[in-house]
Design a protein around this motif. Structure first.
Motif, PDB file in Angstrom:
ATOM      1  N   LEU A 151     -45.404-149.960 120.994  1.00  0.00           N
ATOM      2  CA  LEU A 151     -45.806-151.126 122.014  1.00  0.00           C
ATOM      3  C   LEU A 151     -45.226-150.358 123.138  1.00  0.00           C
ATOM      4  O   LEU A 151     -44.954-149.084 123.283  1.00  0.00           O
ATOM      5  N   VAL A 253     -40.707-154.041 114.096  1.00  0.00           N
ATOM      6  CA  VAL A 253     -41.773-153.253 114.761  1.00  0.00           C
ATOM      7  C   VAL A 253     -41.545-151.887 114.035  1.00  0.00           C
ATOM      8  O   VAL A 253     -42.315-151.110 113.436  1.00  0.00           O
ATOM      9  N   ALA A 261     -45.191-155.974 116.730  1.00  0.00           N
ATOM     10  CA  ALA A 261     -45.386-155.548 117.926  1.00  0.00           C
ATOM     11  C   ALA A 261     -45.796-156.448 119.016  1.00  0.00           C
ATOM     12  O   ALA A 261     -45.309-156.725 120.157  1.00  0.00           O
ATOM     13  N   ARG A 262     -46.798-157.207 118.666  1.00  0.00           N
ATOM     14  CA  ARG A 262     -47.140-158.312 119.454  1.00  0.00           C
ATOM     15  C   ARG A 262     -46.454-159.502 119.704  1.00  0.00           C
ATOM     16  O   ARG A 262     -46.039-159.854 120.576  1.00  0.00           O
ATOM     17  N   THR A 265     -43.564-158.417 121.848  1.00  0.00           N
ATOM     18  CA  THR A 265     -43.837-158.468 123.100  1.00  0.00           C
ATOM     19  C   THR A 265     -43.965-159.881 123.862  1.00  0.00           C
ATOM     20  O   THR A 265     -43.491-160.259 124.899  1.00  0.00           O
TER      21      THR A 265
END
Length: 273
Positions: A151, A253, A261-262, A265
């Protein structure tokens, strides 16, 4: 790895069989007709045993008794499984609030070399939550995730730059479970909730609640309402949920990559408001 032999050696009783409950976790049958749970985790189980004892000490929430531990195996009492209920959820909310209120000596109280799941978790004492959380919970996993190309650091660094502002009112260190997702919350046949597999440490009480919300929990609305009624949370706590979820999401993650990761974020961006 032989759970039956390990239990027999640690408890000094005959063990007649073992059945896998999950990865490295076994239900072991004792010769007297009883059952125990044995967990294999070289280098990890000592910190978990400390956490179970620390969480069980105040008597606020049910925690399995530690029967034996060495450098490879942890043996605890077995919890008879049941189903979730609103009565148990309300009791759990109040009990969790009381557990948190028993406090800790510092943010980061706990074994220096601890674990959250299969990820190492370093406990270092800190006096103020925002800086401690940034340095000892978010940054270690953020650095590893970025170094591995999982990320981009930008949204997380923006949160850390503003963490004193985003953290809300100051709170004393709470006695946290530390890995309070629904899989570590067991409902028994007597309308009680038990806590297992802790990554216990001194932290912010909103972190445990944010973890409960992260992966879902039966009757979560009842748990939170009972908690807040019993020991009211600071204004704005719901808006701070994404901030507190950064730590467990970054751990996921590092361990599992992919969609976490998405999700991490997105939580960082939500924390910024």
């Amino acid at each position: 790895m032989n759970a039956r032999k390990a239990v027999a050696g640690l408890l000094g009783v005959a063990a007649t069989g073992a059945h896998a409950l999950g990865a490295d976790v076994f239900e072991v049958d004792l010769d007297d007709g009883g059952f125990v749970v044995a967990k294999h985790g070289p280098g990890r189980v000592a910190a978990e045993a400390w956490g179970l004892r620390w969480l069980g000490e105040p008597g606020c929430v049910a925690v399995p008794q530690v029967l034996a531990v060495d450098d490879r195996w942890l043996v605890t009492e077995q919890v008879e499984p049941g189903g979730p209920s609103r009565v148990a959820a309300e009791r759990f909310g109040r009990g969790l609030a009381d557990l948190h209120a028993t406090g800790a000596s510092a943010f980061g109280e706990g074994p220096a070399d601890a674990w959250i799941g299969l990820a190492p978790m370093r406990n270092e004492a800190g006096a103020a939550w925002p800086g401690w959380f940034a340095e000892h919970r978010v940054r270690p996993y953020l650095r590893e995730a970025v170094d591995r190309g999982l990320l981009a650091a930008g949204p997380f660094e923006a949160v850390l730059d503003r963490i004193a502002e985003l953290a809300g009112p100051g709170e004393p260190p709470a006695r946290l479970h530390g890995d309070l997702w629904s899989g570590n919350v067991l409902w028994d046949r007597h309308e009680r909730v038990w806590l297992i597999d802790p990554a216990a440490h001194g932290g912010h009480r909103e972190s445990d609640l944010a973890m409960l919300a992260l992966f879902g929990c039966p009757h979560l609305d009842v748990v939170l309402a009972a908690y807040d009624e019993h020991r009211p949370l600071a204004d704005g706590w719901r808006e701070r949920v994404p901030l507190h979820q950064l730590f467990p999401l970054l751990v996921h993650v590092v361990l599992f990559g992919g969609g976490y990761a998405r999700q991490a974020t997105a939580a960082a961006r939500a924390a910024l408001g």
